[in-house]
Design a protein around this motif. Structure first.
Motif, PDB file in Angstrom:
ATOM      1  N   TYR A   1      -6.712   5.539   0.264  1.00 58.20           N
ATOM      2  CA  TYR A   1      -6.351   6.283  -1.042  1.00 58.20           C
ATOM      3  C   TYR A   1      -5.614   5.631  -1.989  1.00 58.20           C
ATOM      4  O   TYR A   1      -5.050   4.513  -1.668  1.00 58.20           O
TER       5      TYR A   1
ATOM      6  N   MET B   1      12.469  -0.164  -0.975  1.00 52.28           N
ATOM      7  CA  MET B   1      11.350  -0.504  -0.699  1.00 52.28           C
ATOM      8  C   MET B   1      11.676  -1.339   0.880  1.00 52.28           C
ATOM      9  O   MET B   1      10.566  -1.384   1.498  1.00 52.28           O
TER      10      MET B   1
ATOM     11  N   HIS C   1      11.325   1.367   3.126  1.00 52.13           N
ATOM     12  CA  HIS C   1       9.751   1.582   3.164  1.00 52.13           C
ATOM     13  C   HIS C   1       9.356   0.626   4.095  1.00 52.13           C
ATOM     14  O   HIS C   1       8.440   1.040   5.282  1.00 52.13           O
TER      15      HIS C   1
ATOM     16  N   GLY D   1       7.466   0.926   7.862  1.00 54.63           N
ATOM     17  CA  GLY D   1       5.888   0.418   8.058  1.00 54.63           C
ATOM     18  C   GLY D   1       6.048  -0.518   9.452  1.00 54.63           C
ATOM     19  O   GLY D   1       5.038  -0.352  10.343  1.00 54.63           O
ATOM     20  N   ARG D   2       7.089  -1.320   9.565  1.00 54.94           N
ATOM     21  CA  ARG D   2       7.072  -2.438  10.532  1.00 54.94           C
ATOM     22  C   ARG D   2       7.179  -1.576  11.852  1.00 54.94           C
ATOM     23  O   ARG D   2       7.021  -2.367  12.985  1.00 54.94           O
TER      24      ARG D   2
ATOM     25  N   GLN E   1      -2.273  -2.903   7.388  1.00 59.70           N
ATOM     26  CA  GLN E   1      -2.180  -2.193   6.044  1.00 59.70           C
ATOM     27  C   GLN E   1      -2.499  -3.144   4.785  1.00 59.70           C
ATOM     28  O   GLN E   1      -2.182  -4.315   5.128  1.00 59.70           O
TER      29      GLN E   1
ATOM     30  N   TRP F   1      -1.919   1.828  -7.214  1.00 59.74           N
ATOM     31  CA  TRP F   1      -2.107   1.111  -6.031  1.00 59.74           C
ATOM     32  C   TRP F   1      -3.250   1.582  -5.324  1.00 59.74           C
ATOM     33  O   TRP F   1      -3.218   2.734  -5.330  1.00 59.74           O
TER      34      TRP F   1
ATOM     35  N   MET G   1       6.132   8.306   6.818  1.00 64.58           N
ATOM     36  CA  MET G   1       6.460   7.932   5.164  1.00 64.58           C
ATOM     37  C   MET G   1       6.865   8.957   4.273  1.00 64.58           C
ATOM     38  O   MET G   1       7.627   8.660   3.260  1.00 64.58           O
TER      39      MET G   1
ATOM     40  N   SER H   1       8.203   7.431  -0.675  1.00 63.50           N
ATOM     41  CA  SER H   1       7.298   8.335  -0.812  1.00 63.50           C
ATOM     42  C   SER H   1       7.822   9.929  -1.263  1.00 63.50           C
ATOM     43  O   SER H   1       6.907  10.664  -1.863  1.00 63.50           O
TER      44      SER H   1
ATOM     45  N   PHE I   1      -0.083  10.859  -4.685  1.00 63.56           N
ATOM     46  CA  PHE I   1      -1.431  10.610  -3.991  1.00 63.56           C
ATOM     47  C   PHE I   1      -2.545  11.155  -4.711  1.00 63.56           C
ATOM     48  O   PHE I   1      -2.505  12.154  -5.134  1.00 63.56           O
TER      49      PHE I   1
HETATM   50  O1  76R Z   1       8.172  -6.536   4.264  1.00 63.37           O
HETATM   51  C1  76R Z   1       8.808  -5.645   3.919  1.00 63.37           C
HETATM   52  O2  76R Z   1       9.977  -5.598   3.886  1.00 63.37           O
HETATM   53  C2  76R Z   1       7.898  -4.694   3.069  1.00 63.37           C
HETATM   54  C3  76R Z   1       6.768  -5.260   2.862  1.00 63.37           C
HETATM   55  C4  76R Z   1       5.947  -4.139   2.190  1.00 63.37           C
HETATM   56  C5  76R Z   1       5.868  -3.905   0.764  1.00 63.37           C
HETATM   57  C6  76R Z   1       6.214  -5.031  -0.340  1.00 63.37           C
HETATM   58  C7  76R Z   1       5.211  -3.028   2.805  1.00 63.37           C
HETATM   59  C8  76R Z   1       5.238  -2.783   4.073  1.00 63.37           C
HETATM   60  N1  76R Z   1       4.858  -2.299   1.938  1.00 63.37           N
HETATM   61  C9  76R Z   1       5.159  -2.888   0.671  1.00 63.37           C
HETATM   62  C10 76R Z   1       4.582  -2.271  -0.711  1.00 63.37           C
HETATM   63 MN1  76R Z   1       3.641  -0.360   2.009  1.00 63.37          MN
HETATM   64  N2  76R Z   1       2.724   1.179   2.475  1.00 63.37           N
HETATM   65  C11 76R Z   1       2.532   2.083   1.353  1.00 63.37           C
HETATM   66  C12 76R Z   1       1.777   3.093   2.095  1.00 63.37           C
HETATM   67  O3  76R Z   1       1.672   7.061   2.532  1.00 63.37           O
HETATM   68  C13 76R Z   1       2.562   6.651   1.833  1.00 63.37           C
HETATM   69  O4  76R Z   1       3.534   7.304   1.756  1.00 63.37           O
HETATM   70  C14 76R Z   1       2.512   5.416   1.015  1.00 63.37           C
HETATM   71  C15 76R Z   1       1.249   4.476   1.337  1.00 63.37           C
HETATM   72  C16 76R Z   1       1.568   2.853   3.457  1.00 63.37           C
HETATM   73  C17 76R Z   1       1.211   3.976   4.562  1.00 63.37           C
HETATM   74  C18 76R Z   1       2.164   1.600   3.676  1.00 63.37           C
HETATM   75  C19 76R Z   1       2.461   1.131   4.711  1.00 63.37           C
HETATM   76  N3  76R Z   1       3.523  -0.112   0.028  1.00 63.37           N
HETATM   77  C20 76R Z   1       3.936  -1.221  -0.804  1.00 63.37           C
HETATM   78  C21 76R Z   1       3.642  -0.571  -2.178  1.00 63.37           C
HETATM   79  C22 76R Z   1       3.828  -1.324  -3.484  1.00 63.37           C
HETATM   80  C23 76R Z   1       5.003  -0.737  -4.064  1.00 63.37           C
HETATM   81  C24 76R Z   1       5.784  -1.396  -5.252  1.00 63.37           C
HETATM   82  O5  76R Z   1       5.724  -2.675  -5.357  1.00 63.37           O
HETATM   83  O6  76R Z   1       6.511  -0.838  -5.982  1.00 63.37           O
HETATM   84  C25 76R Z   1       3.018   0.758  -2.114  1.00 63.37           C
HETATM   85  C26 76R Z   1       2.374   1.436  -2.998  1.00 63.37           C
HETATM   86  C27 76R Z   1       2.902   0.929  -0.349  1.00 63.37           C
HETATM   87  C28 76R Z   1       2.503   2.078  -0.017  1.00 63.37           C
HETATM   88  N4  76R Z   1       3.705  -0.776   4.119  1.00 63.37           N
HETATM   89  C29 76R Z   1       4.448  -1.815   4.689  1.00 63.37           C
HETATM   90  C30 76R Z   1       3.140   0.028   4.871  1.00 63.37           C
HETATM   91  C31 76R Z   1       3.359  -0.857   6.445  1.00 63.37           C
HETATM   92  C32 76R Z   1       2.527  -0.125   7.540  1.00 63.37           C
HETATM   93  C33 76R Z   1       4.033  -1.690   6.054  1.00 63.37           C
HETATM   94  C34 76R Z   1       4.922  -2.689   7.323  1.00 63.37           C
HETATM   95  C35 76R Z   1       3.657  -3.718   7.293  1.00 63.37           C
HETATM   96  C36 76R Z   1       4.220  -5.064   8.210  1.00 63.37           C
HETATM   97  O7  76R Z   1       5.260  -5.804   7.778  1.00 63.37           O
HETATM   98  O8  76R Z   1       3.532  -5.070   9.212  1.00 63.37           O
END
Ligand code: 76R
Length: 281
Positions: free
Chosen positions: A168, A192, A195, A199-200, A208, A221, A240, A246, A252
């Motif tokens: 998406y 972030m 976020h 994610g982790r 991802q 994005w 999230m 988010s 979205f």
């Molecule tokens: O390492 C870190 O601390 C952060 C690394 C990281 C970044 C920079 C990260 C980790 N993301 C980053 C950037 Mn993300 N991500 C999304 C979505 O559905 C939603 O609500 C949002 C959609 C998901 C599901 C997701 C998953 N991420 C971004 C950005 C760019 C933003 C910007 O630069 O301003 C977007 C738009 C975005 C959106 N993110 C992760 C995940 C997951 C699962 C991780 C952990 C990955 C890992 O380290 O294993």
């Protein structure tokens, strides 16, 4: 760039998603020999794109009315996406595929953390952004990030080979008081980090791929998620939604979800059988 407000990023693969409707009735009406020939030409093309250092390609059956087939292209150069698009369009199979959507972007690793540290380090070295040394050292420190064992390999990782995929596009909101781009750098960096923590906590369960599309496509994005269990998409995306990055700022586009399958199984999909699990490339 090099504006302290702007997080630096590293870019890897160019990415093109293409969604198609498949004319199954038209296909079924073809003589078997032609079906086999068209399917093998299409398979050969996808395998050709996968076998090269400079590109990758993936196939997925989309579930729902927004499409039947999603083709994901990776290319080292932007031009490589055009190359792949043209070759796919020349296939006989394309007579039975109607484009419904597409998305162009480039794999992006955001560097909020590192950007803040680089600005601080240059200040410590007594440099100011007006100095030419500042610019040179800034660029060098950003470039060095690509050599880090954590970031480097992710820039050129191939399409994750997990059964389920969800794609998406999304934006960060710019509305009244909720304007992501007007937040101070430190506030965005903090959001972030939070976020990233959410994610982790899904590490291992999901892969991802974040790609930037500012300047190329309609959203900011693209988000690709890959997992062995489709329920993980709902759990992760739902969790999230409660996270401020988010809940307050996420906006979205359409969601496409489906099943990845190997190119050598393309004829199975086309002929209307259930697509088997992915096999090792
Ligand atoms: O390492 C870190 O601390 C952060 C690394 C990281 C970044 C920079 C990260 C980790 N993301 C980053 C950037 Mn993300 N991500 C999304 C979505 O559905 C939603 O609500 C949002 C959609 C998901 C599901 C997701 C998953 N991420 C971004 C950005 C760019 C933003 C910007 O630069 O301003 C977007 C738009 C975005 C959106 N993110 C992760 C995940 C997951 C699962 C991780 C952990 C990955 C890992 O380290 O294993």
């Amino acid at each position: 760039m090099r504006d302290p407000n702007v997080p630096e990023s590293l870019e890897g693969w160019w990415i093109l998603h293409r969604m198609f409707a498949f004319d199954r009735r038209g296909w079924d009406a073809l003589p078997e020999k032609r079906r086999a020939r068209y399917a093998s030409h299409a398979r050969d093309l996808i395998e050709h794109l996968r076998s090269r250092e400079e590109s990758d390609a993936g196939l997925a059956q989309i579930v729902g009315h927004k499409g039947d087939l999603m083709v994901t292209h990776y290319a080292r150069e932007f031009d490589g996406l055009a190359y792949a698009q043209t070759l796919l369009d020349k296939l006989e199979l394309r007579e039975f595929l109607t484009p419904l959507g597409s998305y162009a972007s480039v794999l992006e690793l955001g560097m909020y953390d590192a950007t803040g540290k680089i600005h601080a380090e240059l200040a410590e070295r007594g440099l100011t952004p007006q100095m030419p040394e500042w610019v040179a050292q800034f660029d060098e420190l950003v470039r060095k990030q690509a050599e880090s064992p954590y970031l480097g390999p992710r820039l050129w990782a191939r399409i994750p080979q997990r059964r389920y995929v969800c794609f998406y596009p999304m934006n960060k909101k710019r509305e009244g008081n909720d304007n992501w781009f007007m937040l101070p750098f430190a506030d965005r960096a903090k959001l972030m980090t939070e976020h990233g923590k959410v994610g982790r906590s899904y590490q291992g369960m999901v892969t991802q791929v974040i790609s930037g599309s500012i300047g190329f496509d309609d959203y900011e994005w693209g988000v690709d998620l890959y997992a062995d269990d489709p329920l993980v998409f709902k759990k992760l995306v739902y969790e999230m939604r409660f996270d401020e990055a988010s809940s307050r700022y996420g906006e979205f586009g359409a969601f496409w979800s489906g099943l990845q399958f190997s190119p050598d199984q393309l004829h199975v999909f086309l002929d209307g059988e259930s697509v088997p699990q992915l096999t090792a490339p």
